[in-house]
Write a protein that holds these residues in place. Structure first.
Motif, PDB file in Angstrom:
ATOM      1  N   GLY A 279      52.426  60.612  14.374  1.00 43.79           N
ATOM      2  CA  GLY A 279      52.664  61.934  13.792  1.00 43.79           C
ATOM      3  C   GLY A 279      51.917  63.020  14.549  1.00 43.79           C
ATOM      4  N   LYS A 280      50.656  62.757  14.825  1.00 44.61           N
ATOM      5  CA  LYS A 280      49.840  63.754  15.527  1.00 44.61           C
ATOM      6  C   LYS A 280      50.423  64.061  16.905  1.00 44.61           C
ATOM      7  CE  LYS A 280      45.100  64.739  16.805  1.00 44.61           C
ATOM      8  NZ  LYS A 280      43.806  64.145  17.170  1.00 44.61           N
ATOM      9  N   LYS A 281      50.802  62.994  17.638  1.00 44.72           N
ATOM     10  CA  LYS A 281      51.384  63.193  18.971  1.00 44.72           C
ATOM     11  C   LYS A 281      52.679  64.003  18.888  1.00 44.72           C
ATOM     12  CE  LYS A 281      50.421  61.284  22.540  1.00 44.72           C
ATOM     13  NZ  LYS A 281      49.615  61.749  23.706  1.00 44.72           N
ATOM     14  N   LEU A 282      53.371  63.897  17.760  1.00 44.02           N
ATOM     15  CA  LEU A 282      54.621  64.647  17.597  1.00 44.02           C
ATOM     16  C   LEU A 282      54.361  66.034  17.004  1.00 44.02           C
ATOM     17  CD1 LEU A 282      56.936  61.775  16.254  1.00 44.02           C
ATOM     18  CD2 LEU A 282      57.041  62.814  18.524  1.00 44.02           C
ATOM     19  N   GLY A 283      53.083  66.390  16.879  1.00 41.25           N
ATOM     20  CA  GLY A 283      52.737  67.743  16.441  1.00 41.25           C
ATOM     21  C   GLY A 283      52.735  67.961  14.937  1.00 41.25           C
ATOM     22  N   MET A 284      52.554  66.889  14.167  1.00 42.42           N
ATOM     23  CA  MET A 284      52.560  67.038  12.704  1.00 42.42           C
ATOM     24  C   MET A 284      51.157  66.899  12.117  1.00 42.42           C
ATOM     25  SD  MET A 284      55.626  64.503  11.585  1.00 42.42           S
ATOM     26  CE  MET A 284      56.948  64.208  12.744  1.00 42.42           C
ATOM     27  N   LYS A 285      50.974  67.509  10.934  1.00 40.25           N
ATOM     28  CA  LYS A 285      49.836  67.178  10.087  1.00 40.25           C
ATOM     29  C   LYS A 285      50.267  66.006   9.223  1.00 40.25           C
ATOM     30  CE  LYS A 285      46.460  70.431   8.694  1.00 40.25           C
ATOM     31  NZ  LYS A 285      45.994  71.428   7.708  1.00 40.25           N
ATOM     32  N   VAL A 286      49.508  64.915   9.247  1.00 39.59           N
ATOM     33  CA  VAL A 286      49.927  63.720   8.515  1.00 39.59           C
ATOM     34  C   VAL A 286      48.864  63.321   7.502  1.00 39.59           C
ATOM     35  CG1 VAL A 286      50.547  61.278   8.734  1.00 39.59           C
ATOM     36  CG2 VAL A 286      51.212  62.889  10.523  1.00 39.59           C
ATOM     37  N   HIS A 287      49.272  63.006   6.277  1.00 40.91           N
ATOM     38  CA  HIS A 287      48.360  62.381   5.327  1.00 40.91           C
ATOM     39  C   HIS A 287      48.995  61.084   4.840  1.00 40.91           C
ATOM     40  CE1 HIS A 287      45.288  61.956   2.228  1.00 40.91           C
ATOM     41  NE2 HIS A 287      46.270  61.613   1.403  1.00 40.91           N
ATOM     42  N   VAL A 288      48.236  59.979   4.957  1.00 45.55           N
ATOM     43  CA  VAL A 288      48.762  58.690   4.509  1.00 45.55           C
ATOM     44  C   VAL A 288      48.019  58.266   3.251  1.00 45.55           C
ATOM     45  CG1 VAL A 288      49.117  56.270   5.104  1.00 45.55           C
ATOM     46  CG2 VAL A 288      49.321  58.033   6.874  1.00 45.55           C
ATOM     47  N   GLU A 289      48.758  57.952   2.210  1.00 46.06           N
ATOM     48  CA  GLU A 289      48.166  57.533   0.944  1.00 46.06           C
ATOM     49  C   GLU A 289      48.518  56.066   0.712  1.00 46.06           C
ATOM     50  OE1 GLU A 289      46.396  60.021  -0.757  1.00 46.06           O
ATOM     51  OE2 GLU A 289      45.683  58.366  -2.013  1.00 46.06           O
ATOM     52  N   ILE A 290      47.506  55.205   0.634  1.00 47.08           N
ATOM     53  CA  ILE A 290      47.766  53.797   0.317  1.00 47.08           C
ATOM     54  C   ILE A 290      47.703  53.654  -1.196  1.00 47.08           C
ATOM     55  CG2 ILE A 290      46.960  51.420   0.616  1.00 47.08           C
ATOM     56  CD1 ILE A 290      45.753  52.354   3.321  1.00 47.08           C
ATOM     57  N   THR A 291      48.833  53.319  -1.827  1.00 50.86           N
ATOM     58  CA  THR A 291      48.868  53.283  -3.295  1.00 50.86           C
ATOM     59  C   THR A 291      48.934  51.852  -3.802  1.00 50.86           C
ATOM     60  OG1 THR A 291      51.267  53.558  -3.258  1.00 50.86           O
ATOM     61  CG2 THR A 291      49.962  55.553  -3.527  1.00 50.86           C
ATOM     62  N   ASP A 292      48.479  51.704  -5.024  1.00 50.78           N
ATOM     63  CA  ASP A 292      48.405  50.414  -5.683  1.00 50.78           C
ATOM     64  C   ASP A 292      49.811  49.959  -6.061  1.00 50.78           C
ATOM     65  OD1 ASP A 292      46.726  48.428  -6.734  1.00 50.78           O
ATOM     66  OD2 ASP A 292      47.171  49.172  -8.759  1.00 50.78           O
ATOM     67  N   ALA A 293      50.201  48.743  -5.654  1.00 50.39           N
ATOM     68  CA  ALA A 293      51.555  48.278  -5.971  1.00 50.39           C
ATOM     69  C   ALA A 293      51.500  46.874  -6.531  1.00 50.39           C
ATOM     70  CB  ALA A 293      52.432  48.339  -4.719  1.00 50.39           C
ATOM     71  N   MET A 294      51.114  46.775  -7.802  1.00 48.82           N
ATOM     72  CA  MET A 294      51.023  45.466  -8.445  1.00 48.82           C
ATOM     73  C   MET A 294      52.281  45.143  -9.227  1.00 48.82           C
ATOM     74  SD  MET A 294      48.129  44.527  -7.429  1.00 48.82           S
ATOM     75  CE  MET A 294      47.872  43.044  -8.413  1.00 48.82           C
ATOM     76  N   GLN A 295      53.082  46.173  -9.527  1.00 46.29           N
ATOM     77  CA  GLN A 295      54.276  45.969 -10.347  1.00 46.29           C
ATOM     78  C   GLN A 295      55.227  47.140 -10.103  1.00 46.29           C
ATOM     79  OE1 GLN A 295      53.719  46.339 -14.566  1.00 46.29           O
ATOM     80  NE2 GLN A 295      52.119  47.894 -14.376  1.00 46.29           N
ATOM     81  N   PRO A 296      56.477  47.012 -10.559  1.00 44.88           N
ATOM     82  CA  PRO A 296      57.428  48.112 -10.396  1.00 44.88           C
ATOM     83  C   PRO A 296      56.902  49.387 -11.046  1.00 44.88           C
ATOM     84  CG  PRO A 296      58.556  46.120 -11.099  1.00 44.88           C
ATOM     85  CD  PRO A 296      57.093  45.834 -11.195  1.00 44.88           C
ATOM     86  N   ILE A 297      57.348  50.533 -10.538  1.00 46.83           N
ATOM     87  CA  ILE A 297      56.995  51.819 -11.142  1.00 46.83           C
ATOM     88  C   ILE A 297      58.227  52.295 -11.904  1.00 46.83           C
ATOM     89  CG2 ILE A 297      56.163  54.158 -10.711  1.00 46.83           C
ATOM     90  CD1 ILE A 297      54.145  52.443  -9.490  1.00 46.83           C
ATOM     91  N   GLY A 298      58.063  52.588 -13.174  1.00 45.70           N
ATOM     92  CA  GLY A 298      59.213  52.857 -14.024  1.00 45.70           C
ATOM     93  C   GLY A 298      59.813  51.525 -14.444  1.00 45.70           C
ATOM     94  N   ALA A 299      60.798  51.575 -15.354  1.00 44.67           N
ATOM     95  CA  ALA A 299      61.336  50.327 -15.896  1.00 44.67           C
ATOM     96  C   ALA A 299      62.728  49.998 -15.363  1.00 44.67           C
ATOM     97  CB  ALA A 299      61.367  50.401 -17.420  1.00 44.67           C
ATOM     98  N   GLY A 300      63.418  50.968 -14.788  1.00 47.66           N
ATOM     99  CA  GLY A 300      64.775  50.731 -14.297  1.00 47.66           C
ATOM    100  C   GLY A 300      64.767  50.356 -12.824  1.00 47.66           C
ATOM    101  N   ILE A 301      65.557  49.326 -12.463  1.00 48.52           N
ATOM    102  CA  ILE A 301      65.678  48.919 -11.057  1.00 48.52           C
ATOM    103  C   ILE A 301      67.167  48.892 -10.721  1.00 48.52           C
ATOM    104  CG2 ILE A 301      64.872  47.269  -9.322  1.00 48.52           C
ATOM    105  CD1 ILE A 301      62.657  48.001 -11.311  1.00 48.52           C
ATOM    106  N   GLY A 302      67.570  49.527  -9.635  1.00 50.44           N
ATOM    107  CA  GLY A 302      68.993  49.705  -9.316  1.00 50.44           C
ATOM    108  C   GLY A 302      69.298  51.182  -9.475  1.00 50.44           C
ATOM    109  N   ALA A 303      70.218  51.712  -8.663  1.00 49.73           N
ATOM    110  CA  ALA A 303      70.368  53.165  -8.543  1.00 49.73           C
ATOM    111  C   ALA A 303      70.515  53.882  -9.888  1.00 49.73           C
ATOM    112  CB  ALA A 303      71.540  53.491  -7.622  1.00 49.73           C
ATOM    113  N   THR A 304      71.515  53.522 -10.681  1.00 46.85           N
ATOM    114  CA  THR A 304      71.762  54.266 -11.919  1.00 46.85           C
ATOM    115  C   THR A 304      70.587  54.140 -12.888  1.00 46.85           C
ATOM    116  OG1 THR A 304      74.132  53.963 -11.662  1.00 46.85           O
ATOM    117  CG2 THR A 304      73.352  54.532 -13.863  1.00 46.85           C
TER     118      THR A 304
END
Lengths: 503, 503
Positions: A314-339
């Protein structure tokens, strides 16, 4: 590039739909005269367009000096019947093949070599076979951060490049966590604060529903460059397919050959994502890396290595970058699948009583990180600023404007209005206990078995999450599918496996 | 393998030739009802045949409950129009995909896993993309000798297996040396001694003309299993395409995806060759490894490593193997390209005054090694035995019988009768000196530029070989091509490069 003129011909539209491949039908006599074999690539010129197509031969379907265009081609390139075109020999850039062989032999490529490969992939001069070899290199050979930067740059610069004035921000999630549709909440939220958020996405590879599939439930996602520029101008944002835009065009072709493996190389993911950000004119980029034992990124070591790569490229391409490592122990929200995911999004945006709080909290948190990145506020103030846009209904109001602008049928849609799949199956607890583990990879596989991402109504609704107490015969989750056989297959696949661990 | 019956249909023959891909045209209504998308694979059953085809969709070309078969398919599988077939869902063996992913992740496969991949490739259940990934594994990951043996075994056992009684011998050259058409001399020579020599070959990958292209100048090379068994019975030999026989069928598909790279992995070459020998029922195998700085195998270390692999794999497959590492400093014979090579072969077999002595000597030497391997004679006696078959005309007489048996038009053909390409260009020495180096890779590339292997008349005739004295303006070599533009391109490609070094 040596391209000899072969012959002029009249087009004839042929009623065949071939899928991804671009076919032109040539009469055998023309083919014989000019030394064209089946599956040779030829260049077709029509007005100011130039396209590379694969030759098929026929005696009867087209006459000599007539060429047949399949539906896919005539629609995609808007070439009518009875139009005059010229047919030319083509050959792949010899340099690109040499560069590919060099890469296969384990050697480093310089920028020119990488560019030549990306260019031939972008221009459809590489066959699927050659693209697959290049894809395979990504699985086998570790690329340096600098090589990744050069790949991203070449991938962007061999396609269209957009530019917007001022601060242009983007949020990208690496995926792997079922549900987790924060993008559709964050884009209107941040756009309503006046931050430019031109969001593009590509097809789901390993996930059962990426943002593209979800957005498409409510509105169109295919727009031309002009339309997209206009959306960003009037809406401060867009939610559109990158593929239609010819943004880093080599990327979709590389994704296509990775699709049957349901596998992605981490490093190539960095290239794919950052190339599209760069081509889209993004200068402030937030990357969300969900990390957990059954997520796409399994451990902190891998997550940190990836973070470094995103930051470097990102930096080499001229961007300001922030990377957030988030906790992923389970799905977020209860619906899975587009609709089912869109139902969750609408519930958060509309502050519905059944809204999933984990999804809302994550969306607000990530939005606050972008507010910080662009310098509007810091810490608690940034969080409060984001939360107020949701609470006050401003984010939903912005979303309604986006739905209208992107030709959505119903900007006043409620979460209850969404049509779910025809068949459902409630899966119940065999014993009492507490939910200890949810296997996200199994959730993704099961959702795919139920028809996602092709069928946007197929999916799962999770009634229990980590830590929930469960009684015997409580419903743990519900399967949705439009064919009963898909539910049978999903249940069959789960035999002997544990999607939920209840102790 | 889950294969649900979808529907019954009548066939309609469609006048399209697609090349390698196997296409079935399905009406969009049928496709919609049964959830078939363009490029999905479906199984078609006709009588006792079962084939896997790629679906294309149409509204008009076929009606509902009719399916369209392209020329390639109807001819290859002998399915007429208006025949009743059933169409079934298919999916690749999930195990094969899992095995492929394991291999891509750098892990060793066991026999079952390797077999599942070879089986899906052989049965056309793997797409070209998946085959290419498996091909790529061969370039990136070093396989152990035992893995190579298992690959060869699986490759053979997923296709037809032939058996002949008694001693069955074969000679195979790894290639890379232009000209060098010893096979067409050795087969009739050894067959005339009563040794069973059932020879099969596949398409040229890196060479401008392999044995298949050469044999095809004089006779047919495509025969059924029954015909081949009959040829071996009556002629003690055959010179036929392995592909038509469904011998190690995964091999041709792997070769096809390696073709655009003009690259082969050494180890995979061992697999490819030994699988076909094993399937062909060979129990005595001579392998010729030409070694030289511009040959395919550049040094003794590589040659010896390969020798060990051939010996290991052959022995495990129950064969007696002899590997001969031969000197490859320059082309063998003077003609390069199918027709020009056949002219050399005829001159040796007919003991013509212009016969290339280097080609004759190598053929006799290798023939003597097979005579030793099968135990008929040793050392000088074996050499003398081979030479006499040539000298006495018995080898040529046998070749005439083979030409007749393989439907050749002219068993009395003389080397002067061969039709060469329309255009020729003599390339002359710019200065006097002695020929010090001939670059065989450049010779191969130039011959390909002149149309080989697709045009069997394109090629080179070398008037000077290593050590020859050259005067200024002496003709060094002659280019042959059927299009003048090909000669121009070949000359263009040679600019700044040295095919001949004369000092």
């Amino acid at each position: 590039m040596s391209e000899t003129n072969i012959f002029h011909a009249k087009t004839k539209l042929i009623d065949i739909q071939d899928g991804e491949e671009l076919i032109v039908l040539i009469n055998e006599q023309n083919a014989w005269e000019h030394g064209i074999s089946p599956l040779d690539k030829v260049v077709l010129r029509y007005k100011d367009q130039e396209l590379v197509l694969n030759a098929n031969l026929t005696n009867k379907l087209v006459k000599p000096n007539e060429i047949g265009l399949y539906k896919d081609v005539s629609q995609k390139y808007k070439i009518p019947g009875d139009a005059t075109v010229s047919v030319h020999f083509t050959q792949t850039n010899g340099k690109a093949i040499e560069a590919l062989k060099k890469a296969i032999n384990g050697k480093k490529l310089n920028y020119k070599e990488t560019y030549s490969i990306m260019k031939d992939i972008a221009d459809n001069r590489f066959t699927d076979t050659l693209i697959t070899y290049y894809s395979a290199v990504g699985f086998f050979k570790k690329a340096s951060d600098h090589e990744l930067y050069e790949m991203a740059k070449a991938m962007a610069e061999t396609g269209e490049m957009l530019h917007f004035d001022g601060v242009v921000a983007d949020k990208h999630c690496m995926g792997g966590v079922p549900g987790n549709e924060t993008t559709m909440i964050m884009i209107p939220l941040l756009a309503s604060l006046g931050i430019k958020m031109p969001k593009t996405f590509s097809k789901a590879i390993t996930s059962p529903a990426a943002t593209g599939e979800c957005v498409n439930v409510l509105m169109d996602i295919s727009f031309s460059k002009k339309e997209i520029e206009n959306l960003v101008k009037t809406q401060n944002s867009c939610l559109v397919r990158g593929g239609g835009l010819s943004l880093a065009p080599a990327d979709e072709k590389l994704i296509k050959v990775a699709y049957p493996l349901s596998m992605q190389s981490y490093s190539r993911t960095v290239v794919s994502i950052m190339a599209k950000k760069y081509a889209m004119g993004i200068n402030h980029s937030l990357i969300d890396i969900p990390m957990g034992p059954t997520a796409k990124v399994p451990d902190m070591k891998t997550a940190k290595r990836l973070k470094k790569k995103y930051e470097y490229v990102g930096k080499k391409l001229g961007m300001k970058v922030h990377v957030e490592i988030t906790d992923a122990m389970q799905p977020i929200g209860a619906g899975i699948g587009a609709t089912l995911q869109v139902r969750e999004v609408l519930r958060v945006l509309q502050q519905h009583e059944l809204r999933p709080m984990d999804l809302q909290n994550k969306a607000v948190f990530l939005a606050s990180k972008i507010i910080e990145l662009v310098g509007m506020a810091k810490g608690k103030k940034a969080y409060e600023m984001a939360y107020q846009q949701l609470k006050s209904g401003k984010a939903w109001k912005k979303m309604q404007e986006i739905i209208k602008a992107q030709r959505g049928k119903n900007p006043n849609i409620k979460s209850e209005d969404l049509k779910l799949a025809k068949f459902k199956k409630e899966v119940k607890a065999e014993k009492a206990g507490t939910v200890k583990v949810i296997d996200m990879k199994l959730i993704n596989l099961t959702t795919r078995a139920l028809g996602a991402p092709i069928d946007d109504q197929g999916g799962l609704y999770l009634c229990k999450k980590l830590g929930d107490k469960v009684k015997k015969n409580d419903i743990i989750y519900v399967m949705y599918a439009n064919q009963e056989s898909k539910i049978d297959m999903a249940l069959e696949n789960l035999k002997g496996k544990k999607m939920y661990e209840i102790k």
